[in-house]
Design a protein around this motif. Structure first.
Motif, PDB file in Angstrom:
ATOM      1  N   PRO A 115       0.815  -1.205   0.000  1.00 49.07           N
ATOM      2  CA  PRO A 115       0.000   0.000   0.000  1.00 49.07           C
ATOM      3  C   PRO A 115       0.854   1.262   0.000  1.00 49.07           C
ATOM      4  O   PRO A 115       1.865   1.325   0.690  1.00 49.07           O
ATOM      5  CB  PRO A 115      -0.802  -0.117   1.309  1.00 49.07           C
ATOM      6  CG  PRO A 115      -0.017  -1.038   2.171  1.00 49.07           C
ATOM      7  CD  PRO A 115       0.633  -2.006   1.234  1.00 49.07           C
ATOM      8  N   GLY A 116       0.436   2.227  -0.795  1.00 47.60           N
ATOM      9  CA  GLY A 116       1.151   3.497  -0.851  1.00 47.60           C
ATOM     10  C   GLY A 116       2.197   3.558  -1.946  1.00 47.60           C
ATOM     11  O   GLY A 116       2.709   4.625  -2.262  1.00 47.60           O
ATOM     12  N   ARG A 167       3.636  10.345   3.446  1.00 48.08           N
ATOM     13  CA  ARG A 167       2.316  10.937   3.214  1.00 48.08           C
ATOM     14  C   ARG A 167       1.973  12.015   4.230  1.00 48.08           C
ATOM     15  O   ARG A 167       1.075  12.785   4.038  1.00 48.08           O
ATOM     16  CB  ARG A 167       1.237   9.837   3.312  1.00 48.08           C
ATOM     17  CG  ARG A 167       1.425   8.725   2.316  1.00 48.08           C
ATOM     18  CD  ARG A 167       0.257   7.776   2.364  1.00 48.08           C
ATOM     19  NE  ARG A 167       0.288   6.890   3.500  1.00 48.08           N
ATOM     20  CZ  ARG A 167       0.789   5.659   3.481  1.00 48.08           C
ATOM     21  NH1 ARG A 167       1.343   5.198   2.381  1.00 48.08           N
ATOM     22  NH2 ARG A 167       0.742   4.903   4.565  1.00 48.08           N
ATOM     23  N   PHE A 191       1.382   2.293  12.840  1.00 52.63           N
ATOM     24  CA  PHE A 191       2.189   1.604  11.834  1.00 52.63           C
ATOM     25  C   PHE A 191       3.158   2.593  11.195  1.00 52.63           C
ATOM     26  O   PHE A 191       2.907   3.787  11.145  1.00 52.63           O
ATOM     27  CB  PHE A 191       1.322   0.911  10.778  1.00 52.63           C
ATOM     28  CG  PHE A 191       0.487   1.841   9.928  1.00 52.63           C
ATOM     29  CD1 PHE A 191      -0.780   2.208  10.322  1.00 52.63           C
ATOM     30  CD2 PHE A 191       0.982   2.321   8.725  1.00 52.63           C
ATOM     31  CE1 PHE A 191      -1.560   3.060   9.548  1.00 52.63           C
ATOM     32  CE2 PHE A 191       0.208   3.159   7.925  1.00 52.63           C
ATOM     33  CZ  PHE A 191      -1.065   3.534   8.349  1.00 52.63           C
ATOM     34  N   GLU A 239      -5.406   7.493   9.095  1.00 54.06           N
ATOM     35  CA  GLU A 239      -4.861   6.821   7.920  1.00 54.06           C
ATOM     36  C   GLU A 239      -4.739   5.328   8.187  1.00 54.06           C
ATOM     37  O   GLU A 239      -4.308   4.925   9.267  1.00 54.06           O
ATOM     38  CB  GLU A 239      -3.479   7.424   7.648  1.00 54.06           C
ATOM     39  CG  GLU A 239      -2.788   6.881   6.444  1.00 54.06           C
ATOM     40  CD  GLU A 239      -1.360   7.400   6.374  1.00 54.06           C
ATOM     41  OE1 GLU A 239      -1.099   8.275   5.554  1.00 54.06           O
ATOM     42  OE2 GLU A 239      -0.513   6.911   7.142  1.00 54.06           O
ATOM     43  N   ALA A 240      -5.177   4.527   7.219  1.00 51.81           N
ATOM     44  CA  ALA A 240      -5.082   3.075   7.359  1.00 51.81           C
ATOM     45  C   ALA A 240      -4.636   2.466   6.036  1.00 51.81           C
ATOM     46  O   ALA A 240      -4.969   2.965   4.971  1.00 51.81           O
ATOM     47  CB  ALA A 240      -6.435   2.488   7.761  1.00 51.81           C
ATOM     48  N   VAL A 282      -4.284   3.058   0.385  1.00 51.60           N
ATOM     49  CA  VAL A 282      -4.177   3.813   1.636  1.00 51.60           C
ATOM     50  C   VAL A 282      -5.441   4.641   1.829  1.00 51.60           C
ATOM     51  O   VAL A 282      -5.788   5.471   0.989  1.00 51.60           O
ATOM     52  CB  VAL A 282      -2.935   4.730   1.651  1.00 51.60           C
ATOM     53  CG1 VAL A 282      -2.883   5.528   2.946  1.00 51.60           C
ATOM     54  CG2 VAL A 282      -1.669   3.916   1.468  1.00 51.60           C
ATOM     55  N   LEU A 336      -7.446   7.504   3.687  1.00 48.75           N
ATOM     56  CA  LEU A 336      -7.217   8.720   4.477  1.00 48.75           C
ATOM     57  C   LEU A 336      -8.571   9.355   4.783  1.00 48.75           C
ATOM     58  O   LEU A 336      -9.329   9.693   3.886  1.00 48.75           O
ATOM     59  CB  LEU A 336      -6.333   9.712   3.716  1.00 48.75           C
ATOM     60  CG  LEU A 336      -6.094  11.042   4.449  1.00 48.75           C
ATOM     61  CD1 LEU A 336      -5.269  10.842   5.708  1.00 48.75           C
ATOM     62  CD2 LEU A 336      -5.427  12.065   3.540  1.00 48.75           C
TER      63      LEU A 336
END
Lengths: 144, 153
Positions: free
Chosen positions: A59-60, A84, A96, B59-60, B128, B130
């Motif tokens: 993710p990301g 982010r 996290f 955020e996850a 992600v 948000l």
């Protein structure tokens, strides 16, 4: 199913690695936060008869931030993740870490390296490693 | 306490951990009532929460999900994230590694300030999530102007 459990080995130690020069965890600093840690992505790996398929949660990451290499049976996955957190944001809860992903596997099945493909969608990377065409089974006549 | 079904459903296990932790946290002043737990607690999804003067940001990491798989709800000072991740792997294939979490999940945290519920926004980018939670007016820091005393001329 055929006994394939030994075809995939973790290669090298890729669990959370601290990078040189990082003195602070991101949560403590107020400045914009660069990626200082590397994380091990969760993966599912399956063996269809035609290919080994690797699904990694990154993710990301974005499609162009991912490097995949396959060399001497080692599959290496590297995904860079941009920080982010905005510089004006103050952490309230920090459960996290955000950083790059890296993991390596040794693949013992015979793979056709030129046919490897990778797709990325919604933070999930799918790598397809087609197996090399088995040498045809040939009957050898015995001359008498 | 550990039953087969418990072990077979990762999110049920996590929910149980959540409950256990909740009961522990209740007696533990630093986290009591905050609804926010230390790093390493087994909760899903893990959340990072930030704030600035105007908003809270939660955020996850939810890879593989679409926004339509996720339900975000806010009531006053509680945030709940619910969802379901379905993982479909090729049928008949032999599994060599299964590490990615799948199934239903739900998590509620209490927020440190009151939220303007009508203006909450959520976005999902490359896995992600948000959530932007605007603080209620009363919770925002107010700038008080300090007037210089009038000097007798």
């Amino acid at each position: 199913m055929n006994s394939t459990t030994n075809q995939i080995q973790e290669s090298g130690h890729s669990p959370v690695v601290r990078r040189p020069g990082s003195a602070q965890s991101p949560a403590q600093s107020a400045a914009p936060v660069p990626s200082q840690w590397t994380y091990r992505p969760n993966v599912d790996i399956v063996d269809t008869d035609a290919a080994i398929e690797v699904y990694a949660d990154v993710p990301g990451a974005t499609g162009d931030s991912i490097d995949i290499a396959f060399e001497q049976d080692i599959l290496s996955i590297e995904a860079r993740v941009q920080p982010r957190r905005h510089e004006t944001w103050t952490p309230v809860a920090d459960e996290f870490g955000v950083g790059n992903f890296h993991r390596r596997f040794q693949i013992d099945a015979a793979i056709d390296p030129d046919a490897i493909t990778a797709d990325f969608d919604a933070g999930v990377l799918k790598i397809t490693l087609p197996k090399a065409k088995q040498a045809q089974r040939r009957r050898i006549p015995v001359r008498a | 306490m550990l039953t087969r079904s418990f072990l077979n459903t990762p999110f049920a296990a996590l929910a149980e951990m959540d409950r256990l932790f909740e009961s522990m946290a209740a007696g533990c002043p630093p986290f009591a009532g905050a609804g926010l737990r230390p790093r390493g607690a087994l909760l899903y999804p893990a959340l990072n929460v930030y704030e600035d003067d105007a908003n809270l940001y939660a955020e996850a990491e939810l890879p593989g999900l679409a926004l339509s798989d996720i339900d975000v709800s806010v009531t006053g000072d509680e945030l709940t994230i619910r969802g379901k991740r379905q993982i479909s792997l090729p049928e008949g294939a032999a599994s060599l590694r299964r590490e990615r979490p799948a199934g239903e999940f739900e998590r509620t945290i209490s927020l440190p300030v009151e939220i303007d519920v009508d203006r909450v926004e959520a976005s999902l980018t490359h896995g992600v999530l948000l959530i932007t939670l605007p603080k209620a007016r009363s919770a925002q820091p107010r700038k008080v102007e300090v007037r210089a005393p009038i000097r007798p001329s």
